[in-house]
Design a protein around this motif. Structure first.
Motif, mmCIF file in Angstrom:
data_model
loop_
_atom_site.group_PDB
_atom_site.id
_atom_site.type_symbol
_atom_site.label_atom_id
_atom_site.label_comp_id
_atom_site.label_asym_id
_atom_site.label_seq_id
_atom_site.Cartn_x
_atom_site.Cartn_y
_atom_site.Cartn_z
ATOM 1 N N GLU A 233 0.820 -1.212 0.000
ATOM 2 C CA GLU A 233 0.000 0.000 0.000
ATOM 3 C C GLU A 233 0.856 1.264 0.000
ATOM 4 O OE1 GLU A 233 -3.793 1.930 2.444
ATOM 5 O OE2 GLU A 233 -2.811 0.111 3.170
ATOM 6 N N THR A 234 1.923 1.266 0.809
ATOM 7 C CA THR A 234 2.781 2.456 0.861
ATOM 8 C C THR A 234 3.500 2.671 -0.465
ATOM 9 O OG1 THR A 234 4.534 1.099 1.845
ATOM 10 C CG2 THR A 234 3.126 2.340 3.352
ATOM 11 N N HIS A 235 3.903 1.575 -1.121
ATOM 12 C CA HIS A 235 4.590 1.696 -2.401
ATOM 13 C C HIS A 235 3.633 2.199 -3.487
ATOM 14 C CE1 HIS A 235 7.884 -1.406 -1.140
ATOM 15 N NE2 HIS A 235 7.954 -0.267 -0.502
ATOM 16 N N VAL A 236 2.416 1.682 -3.473
ATOM 17 C CA VAL A 236 1.418 2.130 -4.450
ATOM 18 C C VAL A 236 1.148 3.619 -4.278
ATOM 19 C CG1 VAL A 236 -1.010 1.943 -5.115
ATOM 20 C CG2 VAL A 236 0.341 -0.130 -4.771
ATOM 21 N N GLN A 237 1.080 4.073 -3.036
ATOM 22 C CA GLN A 237 0.840 5.488 -2.795
ATOM 23 C C GLN A 237 2.016 6.331 -3.290
ATOM 24 O OE1 GLN A 237 -2.075 6.991 -1.734
ATOM 25 N NE2 GLN A 237 -0.912 8.753 -2.506
ATOM 26 N N ALA A 301 -3.389 -2.582 -4.208
ATOM 27 C CA ALA A 301 -2.541 -2.744 -3.031
ATOM 28 C C ALA A 301 -2.667 -4.167 -2.495
ATOM 29 C CB ALA A 301 -2.930 -1.737 -1.956
ATOM 30 N N LEU A 302 -1.563 -4.711 -2.015
ATOM 31 C CA LEU A 302 -1.599 -6.023 -1.389
ATOM 32 C C LEU A 302 -2.491 -5.977 -0.157
ATOM 33 C CD1 LEU A 302 2.192 -7.026 -1.539
ATOM 34 C CD2 LEU A 302 0.376 -7.693 -3.114
ATOM 35 N N ASN A 306 -0.573 -10.043 2.430
ATOM 36 C CA ASN A 306 0.489 -9.762 1.464
ATOM 37 C C ASN A 306 0.232 -10.426 0.114
ATOM 38 O OD1 ASN A 306 2.222 -7.933 2.563
ATOM 39 N ND2 ASN A 306 3.702 -9.410 3.315
ATOM 40 N N SER A 307 -1.002 -10.356 -0.357
ATOM 41 C CA SER A 307 -1.335 -10.959 -1.648
ATOM 42 C C SER A 307 -2.350 -10.088 -2.373
ATOM 43 C CB SER A 307 -1.879 -12.374 -1.473
ATOM 44 O OG SER A 307 -3.125 -12.354 -0.823
ATOM 45 N N ALA A 308 -2.427 -10.304 -3.682
ATOM 46 C CA ALA A 308 -3.404 -9.616 -4.516
ATOM 47 C C ALA A 308 -3.796 -10.552 -5.646
ATOM 48 C CB ALA A 308 -2.829 -8.323 -5.071
ATOM 49 N N THR A 309 -5.065 -10.492 -6.031
ATOM 50 C CA THR A 309 -5.571 -11.337 -7.117
ATOM 51 C C THR A 309 -6.180 -10.446 -8.192
ATOM 52 O OG1 THR A 309 -6.050 -13.141 -5.573
ATOM 53 C CG2 THR A 309 -7.130 -13.220 -7.731
ATOM 54 N N ILE A 342 3.385 -12.670 -1.274
ATOM 55 C CA ILE A 342 4.744 -12.634 -0.730
ATOM 56 C C ILE A 342 4.743 -13.359 0.604
ATOM 57 C CG2 ILE A 342 6.649 -11.181 0.022
ATOM 58 C CD1 ILE A 342 5.566 -8.965 -1.679
ATOM 59 N N GLN A 343 5.615 -14.322 0.715
ATOM 60 C CA GLN A 343 5.801 -15.050 1.979
ATOM 61 C C GLN A 343 7.286 -15.125 2.271
ATOM 62 O OE1 GLN A 343 3.742 -18.798 1.139
ATOM 63 N NE2 GLN A 343 2.106 -18.184 2.519
ATOM 64 N N GLY A 344 7.683 -14.571 3.404
ATOM 65 C CA GLY A 344 9.078 -14.670 3.810
ATOM 66 C C GLY A 344 10.056 -14.139 2.793
#
Length: 931
Positions: A233-237, A301-302, A306-309, A342-344
């Motif tokens: 979310e912060t990166h998208v902003q 935003a994820l 930490n995922s998006a579809t 994103i995982q780990g």
């Protein structure tokens, strides 16, 4: 390493490294039947990953227990081959809670994959990879780990070849050119990397992918063709903030154009109504309102997991061989659900719930270099380049959609000093290669904030001494907002100086007079004219030049009479004119420039254009007419094609002495002397020209001359090395031992041979010591002792390895080292929580090793060339960890006063140490999580 170790030697080396941490030894025999067990696999695996990454914190009971569980799964290990499916193991490993506290380890999964490869080699009897070197692998890095349908695209980006169209991870500048050059589809879906900015280059450059799909792929007709931007979310902003400045321009409250116009011009009635001018150019909805950001891109935003579809139309998977893979079965639906999670630190790509690929996100993009700018040549020209008294070197003359040309940018030369105008990526590196020192191009002029004009500025900022940004306040603050979003550094504005220029009033910069105005463009854009010794150079910047349109705008009340006259005539009275041309409605048509008189065309150089048509079509009396194009030209790029404005012999001679005096005064060894002494030394300088291959000085000889390089390239050789240890260029100096008061110390420490014809200025030893009132011996001794080590060791170790440090910068660091300390085995250097040190210092390991620990837990082992203790100097915090020598260790101490002096001078060192500080803070937080 010249010798590849055997498995037995590797086992011994790993155990030696574990021994310094008081950890039990490992046994490769425990991996081979009949001794094999999941717990033995787990301990060997965790210990090896800890050694290869230099992170002993990994070796915890939780990590060993979780890995034991993984290795215990049916079919996970085989007595004949070892780990049966390393990729599946890595995916499962990424889900382990303890991994989340390790994701700032550079190349975590690449090291995991290497360790699994070695373990399988032990079981199967395979040898180690050639040149295997445990001690350097974690420093030099490994290629990022990928699996499935993921492959590298270009430095800093990867493609997941989805059945729904490619998904690109990482977006370096001009990435669409890579696709176009390879005749591949430009990806429509982009995943933002966790690291946005490396070496001043943004890896979140979505501006031109947006433009490509909106204007060329015609997303304005079909919203399904918009690009999709996915990220935290912060990166998208941050991306939205960048695009706001690039496409829509600064908000009304951040436009200071009225204030920027000089009082004299305002009193004359000159006005620039930018909102009205933009409104006449902007894309609009059917109701006449301007399009919003959502018309150009979809931002996703994820979620909290930490995922998006996203749903994509099913197509053929864009794999290199074009063949159908076994997993591309026929589907009942013409759509596919693409899930990115994103995982780990491992990003995984799933299609309709099935894993199709993964990528290690713990590897940041590489340090940008000339590989990102293939249009720049890799070798210096011959004879060496000498900047003109007044002229222009074009670095690029094309635009953001041309796959084979560099975006427009150039250098305006004034008295041999260069002002970079909208520098493309790689500009400073290219000019340095051609013998132009960074200090001679320390001024940057930014016309506007489109990424094909400002993408190289942050990189320029981080390649040497603090530079000065020249532009209007409106453009400067717009760029600052972009730079903050790109770099993530809130105080990035303190990394450079600023000159906010007025409109309609001349201002002196670099000894010349500059005149600025705003062009007719969609965001605030500065054009300029520079006057020097009665001659002038002018640049239109991006603009729509069309006198007929200006007349209509005047009739409509958008511009007044003075503004119309300025738009028509501002650049055309100069001796050398640079004018853009491109696709309307925001750029100038070639047909318009073709109407200019030949007297203007003779002075005109067309940029922002990859080629000029031989003929253009104009409508005359309602009918199309073909008109031949004549007299228009695109200039050649490169220093060898520099355009010089002819100056008088007097001005040429004056310029030569000016640049020599500047070269003299800017030298590190001469900066602290008084002005009167500097004047006497300068008049004592002699000139010497040397031929290619000529030996200038020989090691061991008496140092009877101190040399300054005015032009050319020279190689430095030391004993036992067949290749030069350093190449010296214009602006560098050597033979500084000739400045010693003590003649016994004045011996040559290296042999210097001319690589090309070179012009040298030298100072005789006898003249120097008779003029210098104060001894430079202490500083010279530091430089003589520490500079060679910094060159060979420190400059190859993070964070200094990414700096491309010049000889002068290395000498400055050497001169600022306060003392050399020898600490014994197990001796404590400082303790966690300590704050009352006098002086407070950071340390660089010259030899030996140091263990950092916090809360009684081992944190990290540091080796030769690495530094520590910088966190307290940056923040004035108490020591956040304890430091203890693991063996007899030699440290170089840099006090806070010296540290601040280096950072104030060299912004690239400041930036990289800032990154190191952030890494240290992440390590501290990780340790807290583990505890």
């Amino acid at each position: 390493s010249n010798k590849t170790p055997t498995m037995k030697e590797l086992e011994r080396e790993i155990n030696e490294r574990l021994g310094t941490l008081s950890k039990p030894p490992i046994s490769f025999a425990s991996l081979v039947a009949p001794n094999v067990s999941a717990s033995s696999y787990a301990y060997v695996f965790v210990s090896m990953v800890a050694v290869y990454t230099s992170y002993p914190i990994i070796i915890t009971p939780e990590a060993i227990d979780k890995c034991t569980t993984l290795f215990s799964e049916p079919g996970m290990i085989s007595n004949e081959t070892g780990v049966t499916d390393p990729d599946a193991f890595i995916v499962k490993l990424s889900t382990m809670p303890f991994i989340n506290s390790l994701t700032d380890i550079r190349g975590l999964y690449a090291h995991v994959r290497l360790v699994l490869y070695i373990m399988n080699g032990v079981v199967g009897g395979s040898p180690l990879p050639a040149g295997h070197d445990v001690g350097r692998l974690h420093e030099s890095g490994l290629p990022p780990y990928t699996s499935g349908h993921v492959e590298a695209k270009e430095p800093g980006s990867f493609l997941f070849h989805s059945i729904g169209g490619d998904v690109q991870v990482g977006i370096p500048p001009e990435t669409i050119k890579t696709s176009l050059k390879k005749k591949h589809d430009v990806p429509q879906v982009y995943f933002l990397p966790p690291v946005f900015c490396v070496g001043g280059v943004s890896y979140g450059e979505v501006e031109f992918p947006i433009y490509f799909h909106y204007f060329i792929n015609k997303a304005f007709l079909d919203p399904a063709k918009r690009i999709v931007v996915i990220g935290h979310e912060t990166h998208v902003q941050r991306i939205k903030n960048i695009f706001q400045e690039s496409f829509f321009g600064p908000a009304l409250e951040h436009q200071y154009i009225d204030e920027e116009i000089s009082k004299q011009r305002r009193d004359q009635g000159y006005r620039v109504d930018f909102p009205a001018e933009r409104n006449s150019l902007a894309d609009k909805r059917t109701d006449g309102t301007e399009l919003g950001m959502e018309a150009f891109a979809e931002f996703v935003a994820l979620d909290s997991s930490n995922s998006a579809t996203i749903t994509r139309k099913r197509t053929k998977r864009n794999i290199p061989d074009g063949a159908r893979h076994a997993d591309d079965h026929e589907a009942s639906s013409d759509e596919v659900q693409v899930r990115i999670c994103i995982q780990g630190g491992l990003v995984q790509f799933l299609e309709d719930g099935v894993l199709r690929g993964s990528l290690d996100l713990t590897v940041p993009p590489p340090r940008p270099n000339l590989d990102l700018t293939p249009h720049f040549p890799r070798t210096p020209i011959s004879p060496p380049f000498r900047p003109p008294t007044f002229g222009v070197t074009f670095l690029g003359t094309s635009h953001g959609f041309d796959p084979h040309g560099a975006t427009t940018g150039f250098v305006v030369w004034i008295n041999g000093k260069g002002m970079l105008v909208d520098p493309p990526i790689g500009s400073v590196e290219y000019l340095n290669l051609q013998g132009v020192p960074a200090r001679d191009i320390s001024t940057v002029l930014l016309t506007h904030c489109h990424s094909d004009h400002d993408a190289g500025i942050l990189q320029t900022l981080l390649q040497g001494e603090k530079f000065t940004l020249v532009t209007t306040r409106t453009v400067a603050e717009s760029y600052l907002r972009k730079a903050k979003a790109i770099s993530g550094i809130e105080d990035i504005g303190t990394y450079y100086d600023k000159i906010h220029v007025p409109i309609g009033q001349r201002i002196k910069i670099l000894g010349a007079e500059f005149e600025f105005d705003y062009s007719y463009h969609v965001i605030p854009t500065c054009r300029f004219k520079v006057h020097y010794r009665g001659r002038s150079i002018a640049y239109s910047a991006d603009t729509l030049y069309d006198p007929r349109r200006y007349a209509r705008l005047h009739d409509q009340g958008v511009i007044n009479m003075l503004r119309e006259a300025s738009l028509r005539m501002f650049v055309f009275d100069a001796d050398l004119i640079i004018h853009e041309s491109g696709v309307p409605p925001i750029h100038t048509e070639v047909s318009i420039l073709n109407e200019l008189p030949m007297s203007v065309k003779d002075k005109l150089n067309i940029v922002h254009c990859h080629q000029i048509a031989k003929a253009v079509t104009r409508t005359v009396d309602g009918a199309p007419v073909q008109i031949h194009v004549e007299g228009l030209k695109i200039p050649f790029t490169g220093v060898e094609h520099t355009l010089e404005v002819k100056m008088s012999p007097f001005d040429e001679g004056r310029s030569t002495e000016f640049r020599r005096f500047a070269l003299f005064c800017e030298n590190i060894f001469l900066q602290k002397i008084t002005p009167s002494t500097a004047c006497r030394l300068f008049t004592a300088l002699e000139e010497q020209t040397v031929s290619e291959g000529e030996v200038v000085v020989t090691i061991g000889d008496v140092a009877d001359k101190f040399y300054l390089i005015e032009s050319g390239h020279l190689d430095v050789f030391v004993p036992n090395e067949t290749k030069p240890v350093r190449t010296l260029r214009a602006g560098d100096s050597f033979g500084e031992n000739a400045l010693y008061k003590n003649l016994e110390l004045a011996k040559r420490s290296a042999t210097v041979v001319a690589r090309s014809v070179a012009c040298l200025l030298y100072l005789e030893y006898s003249r120097a010591v008779s003029i210098l009132s104060a001894s430079l011996d202490e500083e010279l001794q530091k430089v003589g002792r520490f500079s060679p080590w910094i060159t060979s060791v420190l400059s190859t170790t993070f964070p200094f390895s990414s700096l491309m440090m010049t000889k002068e910068q290395i000498d400055v660091i050497a001169a600022h080292i306060d003392q050399e300390l020898v600490v014994g085995t197990s001796e404590v250097i400082f303790l966690e929580g300590q704050k009352d040190e006098v002086p407070r210092s950071m340390y660089i390991i010259m030899s030996g090793s140091v263990l950092l620990s916090r809360g009684g837990k081992d944190l990290k082992v540091l080796k030769q060339g690495q530094c520590f203790g910088e966190l307290s100097l940056f923040t004035d915090m108490a020591r956040t960890a304890s430091a203890r020598a693991l063996e007899e260790t030699v440290l170089l101490e840099v006090t806070k006063q010296a540290f601040d002096s280096i950072l104030n001078r060299y912004q690239h060192i400041r930036f990289n140490l800032n990154q190191l500080m952030q890494q240290r803070m992440d390590e501290i937080h990780r340790l807290q999580d583990v505890n």
